[in-house]
Design a protein around this motif. Structure first.
Motif, PDB file in Angstrom:
ATOM      1  N   VAL A  10       0.841  -1.205   0.000  1.00  0.00           N
ATOM      2  CA  VAL A  10       0.000   0.000   0.000  1.00  0.00           C
ATOM      3  C   VAL A  10       0.876   1.255   0.000  1.00  0.00           C
ATOM      4  O   VAL A  10       0.627   2.208  -0.742  1.00  0.00           O
ATOM      5  N   THR A  11       1.917   1.254   0.826  1.00  0.00           N
ATOM      6  CA  THR A  11       2.830   2.400   0.885  1.00  0.00           C
ATOM      7  C   THR A  11       3.473   2.664  -0.467  1.00  0.00           C
ATOM      8  O   THR A  11       3.514   3.803  -0.939  1.00  0.00           O
ATOM      9  N   LEU A  12       3.973   1.624  -1.113  1.00  0.00           N
ATOM     10  CA  LEU A  12       4.643   1.783  -2.405  1.00  0.00           C
ATOM     11  C   LEU A  12       3.668   2.201  -3.509  1.00  0.00           C
ATOM     12  O   LEU A  12       3.985   3.066  -4.329  1.00  0.00           O
ATOM     13  N   CYS A  13       2.484   1.625  -3.517  1.00  0.00           N
ATOM     14  CA  CYS A  13       1.491   1.998  -4.530  1.00  0.00           C
ATOM     15  C   CYS A  13       1.050   3.445  -4.347  1.00  0.00           C
ATOM     16  O   CYS A  13       0.880   4.175  -5.332  1.00  0.00           O
ATOM     17  N   THR A  14       0.889   3.868  -3.115  1.00  0.00           N
ATOM     18  CA  THR A  14       0.527   5.259  -2.845  1.00  0.00           C
ATOM     19  C   THR A  14       1.654   6.181  -3.276  1.00  0.00           C
ATOM     20  O   THR A  14       1.421   7.200  -3.929  1.00  0.00           O
ATOM     21  N   TYR A  24       4.066   5.696  -5.528  1.00  0.00           N
ATOM     22  CA  TYR A  24       4.247   5.732  -6.976  1.00  0.00           C
ATOM     23  C   TYR A  24       2.958   6.106  -7.724  1.00  0.00           C
ATOM     24  O   TYR A  24       2.976   6.232  -8.936  1.00  0.00           O
ATOM     25  N   GLN A  25       1.877   6.210  -7.021  1.00  0.00           N
ATOM     26  CA  GLN A  25       0.573   6.528  -7.599  1.00  0.00           C
ATOM     27  C   GLN A  25       0.182   5.507  -8.664  1.00  0.00           C
ATOM     28  O   GLN A  25      -0.173   5.842  -9.795  1.00  0.00           O
ATOM     29  N   ILE A  26       0.252   4.238  -8.266  1.00  0.00           N
ATOM     30  CA  ILE A  26      -0.144   3.133  -9.135  1.00  0.00           C
ATOM     31  C   ILE A  26      -1.154   2.281  -8.378  1.00  0.00           C
ATOM     32  O   ILE A  26      -1.320   2.415  -7.166  1.00  0.00           O
ATOM     33  N   THR A  27      -1.791   1.371  -9.086  1.00  0.00           N
ATOM     34  CA  THR A  27      -2.751   0.483  -8.438  1.00  0.00           C
ATOM     35  C   THR A  27      -2.033  -0.757  -7.900  1.00  0.00           C
ATOM     36  O   THR A  27      -0.999  -1.174  -8.438  1.00  0.00           O
ATOM     37  N   THR A  28      -2.609  -1.326  -6.867  1.00  0.00           N
ATOM     38  CA  THR A  28      -2.077  -2.599  -6.354  1.00  0.00           C
ATOM     39  C   THR A  28      -2.228  -3.681  -7.415  1.00  0.00           C
ATOM     40  O   THR A  28      -1.394  -4.580  -7.516  1.00  0.00           O
ATOM     41  N   ASP A  29      -3.270  -3.573  -8.207  1.00  0.00           N
ATOM     42  CA  ASP A  29      -3.525  -4.502  -9.304  1.00  0.00           C
ATOM     43  C   ASP A  29      -2.318  -4.560 -10.249  1.00  0.00           C
ATOM     44  O   ASP A  29      -1.811  -5.627 -10.575  1.00  0.00           O
ATOM     45  N   TRP A  30      -1.818  -3.379 -10.657  1.00  0.00           N
ATOM     46  CA  TRP A  30      -0.684  -3.341 -11.573  1.00  0.00           C
ATOM     47  C   TRP A  30       0.570  -3.893 -10.905  1.00  0.00           C
ATOM     48  O   TRP A  30       1.311  -4.666 -11.495  1.00  0.00           O
ATOM     49  N   LEU A  31       0.813  -3.498  -9.654  1.00  0.00           N
ATOM     50  CA  LEU A  31       2.026  -3.938  -8.970  1.00  0.00           C
ATOM     51  C   LEU A  31       2.015  -5.450  -8.733  1.00  0.00           C
ATOM     52  O   LEU A  31       3.014  -6.127  -8.976  1.00  0.00           O
ATOM     53  N   LEU A  32       0.915  -5.986  -8.281  1.00  0.00           N
ATOM     54  CA  LEU A  32       0.859  -7.402  -7.933  1.00  0.00           C
ATOM     55  C   LEU A  32       0.729  -8.333  -9.133  1.00  0.00           C
ATOM     56  O   LEU A  32       1.328  -9.403  -9.164  1.00  0.00           O
ATOM     57  N   LEU A  33      -0.047  -7.921 -10.141  1.00  0.00           N
ATOM     58  CA  LEU A  33      -0.332  -8.810 -11.266  1.00  0.00           C
ATOM     59  C   LEU A  33       0.525  -8.549 -12.494  1.00  0.00           C
ATOM     60  O   LEU A  33       0.685  -9.424 -13.339  1.00  0.00           O
ATOM     61  N   GLY A  34       1.033  -7.356 -12.628  1.00  0.00           N
ATOM     62  CA  GLY A  34       1.817  -7.002 -13.802  1.00  0.00           C
ATOM     63  C   GLY A  34       0.954  -6.389 -14.876  1.00  0.00           C
ATOM     64  O   GLY A  34      -0.272  -6.479 -14.846  1.00  0.00           O
ATOM     65  N   PRO A  35       1.588  -5.756 -15.851  1.00  0.00           N
ATOM     66  CA  PRO A  35       0.838  -5.021 -16.865  1.00  0.00           C
ATOM     67  C   PRO A  35      -0.019  -5.896 -17.779  1.00  0.00           C
ATOM     68  O   PRO A  35      -1.057  -5.465 -18.243  1.00  0.00           O
ATOM     69  N   GLN A  36       0.399  -7.138 -18.035  1.00  0.00           N
ATOM     70  CA  GLN A  36      -0.372  -7.987 -18.940  1.00  0.00           C
ATOM     71  C   GLN A  36      -1.699  -8.427 -18.327  1.00  0.00           C
ATOM     72  O   GLN A  36      -2.670  -8.624 -19.023  1.00  0.00           O
TER      73      GLN A  36
END
Length: 133
Positions: free
Chosen positions: A55-59, A61-73
């Protein structure tokens, strides 16, 4: 020269985000409150980050947890990517990213005001286009 980046693991995605914002591990640790040793281990895929760290890193970098955990594909939301070949423009973008992602709200506000003043016509046109959408 641009380096090929594989975003196939959580660690690779974290490394990509940090390098694209031109932050050192120490600077990222200071700005997020996470330890540099843990951040390094996350980037090397040696350990998985805790939910709080994610949560800290996503906040940050202003990205979603979805993108960070699952990847762009597999993610439904992907951060916009930009390929820049001009070295001066790369430096300017890097500086803007550091200002906007940094922890100082006053500096962030100052950067927004200066950008708006410098590029008022473009800023106004973009705001109108966004409002019409």
């Amino acid at each position: 020269m641009l380096k090929q980046v594989h975003l196939n693991t959580l660690g690779n995605r974290l490394l990509f985000l940090r390098q694209s914002t031109q932050l050192t591990l120490q600077r990222l640790a200071k700005q997020t409150g996470l330890s540099s040793s843990n951040l390094s281990r996350y980037e090397k895929d040696e350990v998985k980050p805790t939910a709080d760290a994610i949560v800290t890193l996503c906040t940050f970098y202003q990205i979603t947890t979805d993108w960070l955990l699952l990847g762009p594909q597999q993610s439904k939301t992907q951060p916009e990517t930009l390929t820049v070949f001009d070295s001066d423009l790369q430096k300017m973008i890097g500086i803007l990213q550091q200002l906007m992602l940094g922890g100082d709200p006053d500096l962030r506000g100052w950067a927004k005001i200066q950008f708006q003043k410098a590029f008022n016509d473009y800023y106004t046109a973009a705001a109108e286009k966004k409002h019409q959408a």
